[in-house]
Design a protein around this motif. Structure first.
Motif, PDB file in Angstrom:
ATOM      1  N   LEU A 100       0.831  -1.205   0.000  1.00  0.00           N
ATOM      2  CA  LEU A 100       0.000   0.000   0.000  1.00  0.00           C
ATOM      3  C   LEU A 100       0.865   1.254   0.000  1.00  0.00           C
ATOM      4  O   LEU A 100       1.971   1.262   0.560  1.00  0.00           O
ATOM      5  N   THR A 101       0.352   2.289  -0.597  1.00  0.00           N
ATOM      6  CA  THR A 101       0.979   3.602  -0.491  1.00  0.00           C
ATOM      7  C   THR A 101      -0.101   4.662  -0.600  1.00  0.00           C
ATOM      8  O   THR A 101      -1.143   4.450  -1.235  1.00  0.00           O
ATOM      9  N   GLU A 102       0.136   5.810   0.031  1.00  0.00           N
ATOM     10  CA  GLU A 102      -0.804   6.928  -0.011  1.00  0.00           C
ATOM     11  C   GLU A 102      -0.275   8.011  -0.937  1.00  0.00           C
ATOM     12  O   GLU A 102       0.936   8.238  -1.036  1.00  0.00           O
ATOM     13  N   TYR A 103      -1.199   8.677  -1.597  1.00  0.00           N
ATOM     14  CA  TYR A 103      -0.828   9.792  -2.464  1.00  0.00           C
ATOM     15  C   TYR A 103      -0.205  10.915  -1.647  1.00  0.00           C
ATOM     16  O   TYR A 103      -0.679  11.265  -0.568  1.00  0.00           O
ATOM     17  N   SER A 120       5.360   2.558  -8.044  1.00  0.00           N
ATOM     18  CA  SER A 120       6.664   2.079  -7.569  1.00  0.00           C
ATOM     19  C   SER A 120       6.684   1.942  -6.052  1.00  0.00           C
ATOM     20  O   SER A 120       7.212   0.952  -5.509  1.00  0.00           O
ATOM     21  N   ARG A 121       6.089   2.901  -5.347  1.00  0.00           N
ATOM     22  CA  ARG A 121       6.071   2.830  -3.875  1.00  0.00           C
ATOM     23  C   ARG A 121       5.200   1.687  -3.386  1.00  0.00           C
ATOM     24  O   ARG A 121       5.536   0.991  -2.423  1.00  0.00           O
ATOM     25  N   ALA A 122       4.047   1.497  -4.049  1.00  0.00           N
ATOM     26  CA  ALA A 122       3.165   0.384  -3.656  1.00  0.00           C
ATOM     27  C   ALA A 122       3.853  -0.957  -3.919  1.00  0.00           C
ATOM     28  O   ALA A 122       3.753  -1.888  -3.102  1.00  0.00           O
ATOM     29  N   ASP A 123       4.575  -1.066  -5.040  1.00  0.00           N
ATOM     30  CA  ASP A 123       5.309  -2.291  -5.361  1.00  0.00           C
ATOM     31  C   ASP A 123       6.421  -2.531  -4.340  1.00  0.00           C
ATOM     32  O   ASP A 123       6.641  -3.669  -3.892  1.00  0.00           O
ATOM     33  N   ALA A 124       7.104  -1.469  -3.952  1.00  0.00           N
ATOM     34  CA  ALA A 124       8.168  -1.603  -2.954  1.00  0.00           C
ATOM     35  C   ALA A 124       7.611  -2.058  -1.608  1.00  0.00           C
ATOM     36  O   ALA A 124       8.218  -2.885  -0.907  1.00  0.00           O
ATOM     37  N   ASP A 125       6.432  -1.549  -1.252  1.00  0.00           N
ATOM     38  CA  ASP A 125       5.807  -1.966  -0.003  1.00  0.00           C
ATOM     39  C   ASP A 125       5.400  -3.436  -0.075  1.00  0.00           C
ATOM     40  O   ASP A 125       5.517  -4.166   0.924  1.00  0.00           O
ATOM     41  N   LEU A 126       4.962  -3.881  -1.246  1.00  0.00           N
ATOM     42  CA  LEU A 126       4.616  -5.293  -1.431  1.00  0.00           C
ATOM     43  C   LEU A 126       5.854  -6.173  -1.220  1.00  0.00           C
ATOM     44  O   LEU A 126       5.797  -7.193  -0.517  1.00  0.00           O
ATOM     45  N   LEU A 127       6.971  -5.787  -1.843  1.00  0.00           N
ATOM     46  CA  LEU A 127       8.207  -6.576  -1.694  1.00  0.00           C
ATOM     47  C   LEU A 127       8.669  -6.617  -0.245  1.00  0.00           C
ATOM     48  O   LEU A 127       9.137  -7.651   0.252  1.00  0.00           O
ATOM     49  N   GLN A 128       8.517  -5.498   0.448  1.00  0.00           N
ATOM     50  CA  GLN A 128       8.909  -5.458   1.862  1.00  0.00           C
ATOM     51  C   GLN A 128       8.010  -6.378   2.682  1.00  0.00           C
ATOM     52  O   GLN A 128       8.491  -7.097   3.588  1.00  0.00           O
ATOM     53  N   THR A 129       6.717  -6.371   2.383  1.00  0.00           N
ATOM     54  CA  THR A 129       5.791  -7.266   3.089  1.00  0.00           C
ATOM     55  C   THR A 129       6.151  -8.725   2.828  1.00  0.00           C
ATOM     56  O   THR A 129       6.129  -9.563   3.753  1.00  0.00           O
ATOM     57  N   ARG A 130       6.488  -9.040   1.576  1.00  0.00           N
ATOM     58  CA  ARG A 130       6.848 -10.428   1.243  1.00  0.00           C
ATOM     59  C   ARG A 130       8.128 -10.855   1.985  1.00  0.00           C
ATOM     60  O   ARG A 130       8.197 -11.986   2.488  1.00  0.00           O
ATOM     61  N   ARG A 131       9.098  -9.994   2.054  1.00  0.00           N
ATOM     62  CA  ARG A 131      10.348 -10.330   2.778  1.00  0.00           C
ATOM     63  C   ARG A 131      10.051 -10.542   4.252  1.00  0.00           C
ATOM     64  O   ARG A 131      10.582 -11.456   4.890  1.00  0.00           O
ATOM     65  N   ALA A 132       9.184  -9.681   4.803  1.00  0.00           N
ATOM     66  CA  ALA A 132       8.836  -9.829   6.215  1.00  0.00           C
ATOM     67  C   ALA A 132       8.118 -11.134   6.475  1.00  0.00           C
ATOM     68  O   ALA A 132       8.365 -11.815   7.490  1.00  0.00           O
ATOM     69  N   ASP A 133       7.240 -11.544   5.554  1.00  0.00           N
ATOM     70  CA  ASP A 133       6.530 -12.832   5.719  1.00  0.00           C
ATOM     71  C   ASP A 133       7.488 -13.995   5.659  1.00  0.00           C
ATOM     72  O   ASP A 133       7.342 -14.965   6.424  1.00  0.00           O
ATOM     73  N   ARG A 134       8.468 -13.929   4.780  1.00  0.00           N
ATOM     74  CA  ARG A 134       9.427 -15.025   4.673  1.00  0.00           C
ATOM     75  C   ARG A 134      10.295 -15.105   5.932  1.00  0.00           C
ATOM     76  O   ARG A 134      10.602 -16.216   6.416  1.00  0.00           O
ATOM     77  N   ASN A 135      10.671 -13.979   6.445  1.00  0.00           N
ATOM     78  CA  ASN A 135      11.518 -13.980   7.633  1.00  0.00           C
ATOM     79  C   ASN A 135      10.778 -14.481   8.855  1.00  0.00           C
ATOM     80  O   ASN A 135      11.368 -15.089   9.763  1.00  0.00           O
ATOM     81  N   SER A 136       9.472 -14.280   8.852  1.00  0.00           N
ATOM     82  CA  SER A 136       8.697 -14.735  10.000  1.00  0.00           C
ATOM     83  C   SER A 136       8.360 -16.217   9.881  1.00  0.00           C
ATOM     84  O   SER A 136       7.969 -16.834  10.861  1.00  0.00           O
TER      85      SER A 136
END
Length: 339
Positions: A309-312, A323-339
């Motif tokens: 997610l990203t806000e205008y 690009s910001r929403a995609d970056a937030d998605l990748l960060q969420t995916r990395r966090a899920d894998r680490n957990s």
């Protein structure tokens, strides 16, 4: 009784007769106006037909290319709108011709009254036997009746033409309405992803760009979600592409159910969706996306999505927001894998 010349001079015109003559001139002027309207309608019909042909030629030459299809569909929408306008013009012309026919009827009735007056005058002078020119009066009455009959014939002709114009206008309006419906359907089809029913990438990005412009203009919030369907390739490989298609359809439908009708859902890539949610904050938008994820997981243990997610922010364009929403998605995916 002695016969007169029977020639009508301006001095012979009674007031009612002058009124009838004025009505004649009005009707003639109206005839010219409606003939001009007919020519205008015919010219616009020809232009519409030419544009339709150009659009069809473009479709054929492009071999079904989507971009050309969009352009030709838009061209057809314009020509069909133009035809609807022509139909309205013809209808208006028919109305005016009916008015002209009524004017001619009025003129005919006035000439009848004048002819009757001439008859009464002639009979009175005959009875008094003191007017040598009563035959001249009768001749004038006959001429007035002939003129009135001519007016009635013209009025009948005007009504026939008006009825024909109205029939043609009704037929053209029906054709225009059908064509407009087809053009709208073509535009909707061109803007809709065939598999999932959400917006295509091209049309959807234009809609998101408009939401960004609205947010910049009004100051209302705008949240963009970038959604990735997890494991789509695995589903395609193990269960077949039909199963993968059903999963994409399920994701799209679940998103539609959990967002508002005016939120913009876009199929951005093969397994990626965007969702623009105006006038929402990040927390509320995140709650909606979590509901989508929960609903999908409940339907099948291997159905899941990851979203960012990203806000205008003032000054954002669509590229930066995605690009910001995609970056937030990748960060969420990395966090899920680490957990």
């Amino acid at each position: 009784m002695c016969g007169g010349s029977g020639a009508l001079t301006p001095g012979d015109l009674h007031p009612d007769q002058q009124t009838a003559s004025d009505h004649d001139q009005t009707a003639s002027d109206a005839d010219q106006t409606w003939s001009d309207h007919d020519q205008t309608a015919s010219d616009r019909d020809q232009r519409s037909a030419d544009e339709d042909q150009e659009a069809s030629d473009a479709d054929l030459a492009a071999g079904g290319d989507a971009a050309v299809h969009d352009q030709s569909a838009a061209a057809r929408a314009r020509t069909h709108s133009d035809r609807a306008t022509v139909s309205e013009l013809r209808d208006d012309t028919a109305d005016k011709r009916l008015d002209t026919a009524s004017e001619r009827d009025v003129a005919a009735a006035e000439r009848d009254r004048e002819a009757n007056a001439r008859d009464r005058e002639a009979r009175l002078r005959d009875a008094l036997d003191d007017f040598a020119g009563s035959d001249d009066v009768l001749l004038k009455a006959e001429r007035l009746r002939a003129s009135a009959a001519s007016d009635r014939a013209k009025a009948a002709e005007d009504r026939t033409r008006a009825a024909r114009d109205r029939e043609q206008a009704a037929a053209e309006r029906e054709l225009a309405l059908r064509a407009q419906a087809r053009a709208r359907d073509a535009l909707v089809l061109a803007a809709t992803d065939e598999l999932t029913g959400v917006s295509t990438r091209k049309d959807g990005l234009l809609s998101i760009a408009r939401e960004i412009e609205r947010a910049a203009r009004t100051g209302v919030g705008l949240v963009l979600a970038f959604v990735d369907v997890n494991g789509l390739k695995q589903v395609n490989d193990t269960e077949g592409h039909a199963a993968g298609d059903r999963l994409l359809q399920l994701v799209a439908e679940t998103m539609r159910v959990n967002v508002r009708p005016y939120d913009v859902i876009v199929r951005y890539g093969g397994d990626e969706f965007l969702c623009a949610m105006p006038n929402l904050d990040r927390a509320t938008a995140g709650g909606r996306m979590k509901k989508v994820a929960t609903t999908l997981a409940a339907s099948h243990k291997h159905h899941s999505i990851t979203f960012g997610l990203t806000e205008y922010e003032p000054g954002d364009d669509i590229t930066g927001l995605i690009s910001r929403a995609d970056a937030d998605l990748l960060q969420t995916r990395r966090a899920d894998r680490n957990s």
